[in-house]
Design an enzyme around this catalytic site. Structure first.
Site, PDB file in Angstrom:
ATOM      1  N   HIS A 111       7.710 -10.767 -48.362  1.00  0.00           N
ATOM      2  CA  HIS A 111       6.658 -11.639 -47.982  1.00  0.00           C
ATOM      3  C   HIS A 111       6.724 -12.891 -49.140  1.00  0.00           C
ATOM      4  CE1 HIS A 111       2.669 -13.313 -47.421  1.00  0.00           C
ATOM      5  NE2 HIS A 111       2.559 -12.600 -45.985  1.00  0.00           N
ATOM      6  N   ARG A 144      -2.431 -19.878 -46.604  1.00  0.00           N
ATOM      7  CA  ARG A 144      -1.849 -20.969 -46.100  1.00  0.00           C
ATOM      8  C   ARG A 144      -2.445 -21.560 -44.637  1.00  0.00           C
ATOM      9  NH1 ARG A 144       3.691 -18.751 -46.133  1.00  0.00           N
ATOM     10  NH2 ARG A 144       2.666 -16.846 -46.668  1.00  0.00           N
TER      11      ARG A 144
END
Ligand SMILES: Cc1cc2nc3c(=O)[nH]c(=O)nc-3n(C[C@H](O)[C@H](O)[C@H](O)COP(=O)(O)OP(=O)(O)OC[C@H]3O[C@@H](n4cnc5c(N)ncnc54)[C@H](O)[C@@H]3O)c2cc1C
Length: 608
Positions: free
Chosen positions: A236, A256
């Site tokens: 990740h 995000r």
């Protein structure tokens, strides 16, 4: 034979995360007797840590969404080596599984007109993740537990399965130790569902907790099941990197999704210069458009920060290697900048990302509403695992099923965020249903005393060594730590043949050392003993990852090779299958991927 407490079930579920709980509910509903086992306390599985949300094409926020778009997104994200049938079932069934969760009491965030709210996430064309702030997994586990408790499921907490028991070709039970008292127990079962989650603890930097030592993949392998796609490990892009004590802890992609941007030390949004060809048509080429997308503008394309995880991780590594990284070897993730765009930005961030706000305040003394976070890649998920039948989730061993992260197929070479929670619901349900059918069809099998005694002897060896005072004895923690360091350095985000071959030799040496570990003290709550037992699983999955990664001579999704940096059309047509040969050695085999039927090919084409 030792006098072990013995319990009998029709269906035994190993693992009480989302997949295990959903399987247990379904098997119970089918009217069979169900036992559920977990290594720690009920409710403490990885599923509870899931933050961003559960992906399902409910089309509540964008009515252009439907199963076809979700299917195409999942296949594109997985770089077309997914089990297309699993991807189809998943995309079609996820909306019903989420609505069912709501009917059982899950309180999702809401749209203005009262429907389940959905948020943006990497690789999903439309806002698709049903969520509860950034605590979706907690709500999911709470709901499944509440619902499951009323189905009569018998739960055994703090029990660890060390071996599966077989009768010929069929699995008929499992052998466990109880953490609290250190006692052994025998569980007899007509069918078993593995739902044990991931392997993150095979690496030094990981978002996974202590439980995730690849037990299910290893138990299945040693029982004769095949593993597939083990080279595809997901790193990740955004884990915490500072302070060192919290390195690896996840920073959700939801940051995000809510407008957070990635910058290098020069303040440059480097993701704009790294958009892959096949994502260009659907990716914003300027910050303004990216921002509008995160705020729900249907005419805008998503920002490059929301490209797939494999790609974003590599871009971060490239920035660091080029000397443009942050002070502690990562990059900056900034959500605080949105104060330029919206009033009350600090309150908005705290409302949308409450866990992230507290995580950074408490662990790094940093206020994310005011300052950027420092982040870097962390080992997060494994796309590979136990090879299962797409419809039933049965492995290649009769009566042994697998669902959730321990099973392979759905995600191909790279998993999209949010697709795990929906995977657990869709395939957990299926595994429970088909395991119950199997249990109804087959009578009880016969466990064998010799197999049980051998498992007990193996589990206790490390105590015997300490009692003998063996001079060259090893500390299990040291062996575990050396293994994690080696996998991190030699079979990590960027791989090379020569390094991986060294890793294989290293694994051989570590295996020898693991056979020499000694453990002192009692059997009650002895973590040293548990670590010694887990080593076998860690070594098995690490070897499977390494051998598969050597075999795949291309770069695809989570598997990136410096010596073969491009995708190869020929390699994209095969899966790497891992199995145990008659002499006990680990072997890999290449197998052609089944061709996608015409109607699904059309869906992929339409959505390009
Ligand atoms: C921090 C974090 C955030 C995430 N966020 C998201 C997200 O927003 N959306 C998303 O889709 N995915 C997310 N994921 C991934 C997702 O949470 C996991 O992939 C998923 O929860 C795995 O569920 P599972 O049911 O397969 O296993 P888990 O939830 O991992 O549960 C495994 C169970 O197996 C038990 N077990 C293991 N070994 C044994 C053994 N030997 N004997 C007995 N029991 C055993 C454990 O005790 C546990 O009960 C996140 C993961 C992490 C770590």
């Amino acid at each position: 034979m030792g006098n072990y407490e013995t319990l009998e079930y029709d269906v035994l579920i190993i693992g009480a995360g989302g997949a295990g709980l959903r399987a247990a509910i379904e098997a119970s509903v089918a009217g069979v007797k169900v036992g559920l086992i977990c290594k720690s306390l009920l409710g403490k599985a990885h599923t509870v840590m899931a933050e961003g949300g559960v992906a399902a094409a409910l089309a509540n926020v964008d009515d252009r969404d439907n199963w076809r778009v979700h299917f195409a997104d999942t296949m594109r994200g997985g770089q077309y080596v997914n089990s297309w049938r699993m991807a189809e079932l998943h995309a079609k069934e996820a909306p019903d599984r989420v609505r069912e969760l709501e009917a059982w009491g899950a309180v999702f965030d809401r749209t203005a007109d009262g429907r389940i709210l959905q948020r943006n996430f990497g690789g999903h064309r439309y806002p698709r993740l049903a969520h509860v702030g950034d605590r979706t997994g907690l709500e999911m586990i709470r709901t499944l537990q509440d619902h499951g408790i009323h189905q009569g499921i018998e739960v055994h907490m703090e029990h660890t399965i060390v071996t599966l028991l077989k009768d010929g070709q069929r699995v008929v039970g499992a052998f466990a130790y109880e953490r609290e008292r250190g006692r052994f127990k025998v569980f007899k079962a007509k069918a078993i569902v593995l739902a044990t989650g991931g392997i993150g603890r095979a690496y030094r930097i990981t978002s996974n907790s202590w439980e995730y030592t690849g037990d299910g993949q290893s138990l299945a392998y040693h029982a004769g099941a095949e593993l597939v796609d083990m080279e595809y490990v997901q790193f990740h892009p955004t884990g915490m990197i500072w302070p060192p004590s919290v390195m690896g802890i996840l920073v959700t992609e939801g940051v995000r999704g809510e407008g957070g941007v990635l910058c290098n030390k020069d303040g440059q949004r480097f993701m704009f210069s790294e958009i892959p060809e096949n994502y260009k048509p659907q990716t914003a080429d300027n910050p303004e458009e990216g921002w509008r997308y995160t705020q729900g503008d249907k005419n805008a394309r998503r920002p490059p920060e929301l490209l797939t995880r494999d790609h974003v991780s590599r871009c971060i590594i490239n920035e660091v290697k080029a000397g443009r990284g942050s002070p502690h070897g990562g990059v900056f993730l900034d959500i605080s900048w949105i104060k330029e765009k919206i009033p009350n930005a600090a309150e908005h961030i705290k409302k949308k990302l409450p866990s992230m706000y507290h995580q950074f305040m408490q662990l790094a003394n940093l206020d994310i509403t005011k300052e950027p976070m420092e982040v870097g890649p962390t080992t997060h998920y494994i796309m590979g695992g136990v090879r299962v039948d797409a419809e039933t989730q049965m492995s290649s061993v009769l009566g042994l099923f697998a669902a959730g992260e321990v099973a392979a197929g759905l995600h191909g070479a790279n998993r999209l965020g949010g697709n795990s929670l929906s995977d657990l619901l869709v395939f957990g349900k299926r595994a429970g249903e088909f395991a119950a059918n199997f249990a109804k069809e087959y009578g009880p099998g016969q466990t064998h005393d010799a197999e049980i005694e051998e498992a007990a002897r193996e589990a206790l060896e490390s105590f015997d060594r300490a009692a003998r005072g063996a001079g060259d004895a090893e500390n299990p923690y040291q062996v575990q730590s050396d293994l994690q360091e080696m996998m991190q350095n030699l079979v990590g985000i960027v791989r090379r043949e020569e390094e991986m071959t060294r890793a294989l030799d290293g694994l051989g040496a570590l295996r020898k050392r693991s056979q020499n570990v000694a453990v002192h003290g009692h059997r009650e709550y002895n973590p040293g003993w548990h670590t010694a037992i887990d080593l076998k699983h860690l070594l098995t999955v690490s070897e499977a990852i390494t051998r598969s990664a050597i075999e795949r001579k291309e770069s695809r999704g989570g598997h990136f090779r410096d010596d073969f940096p491009n995708k190869s059309a020929a390699e994209g047509k095969v899966s790497i299958v891992v199995y145990q040969a008659a002499d006990g050695s680990m072997q890999v085999r290449r197998e052609s991927i089944l061709e996608m039927p015409e109607q699904l090919k059309q869906v992929v084409e339409e959505m390009k």
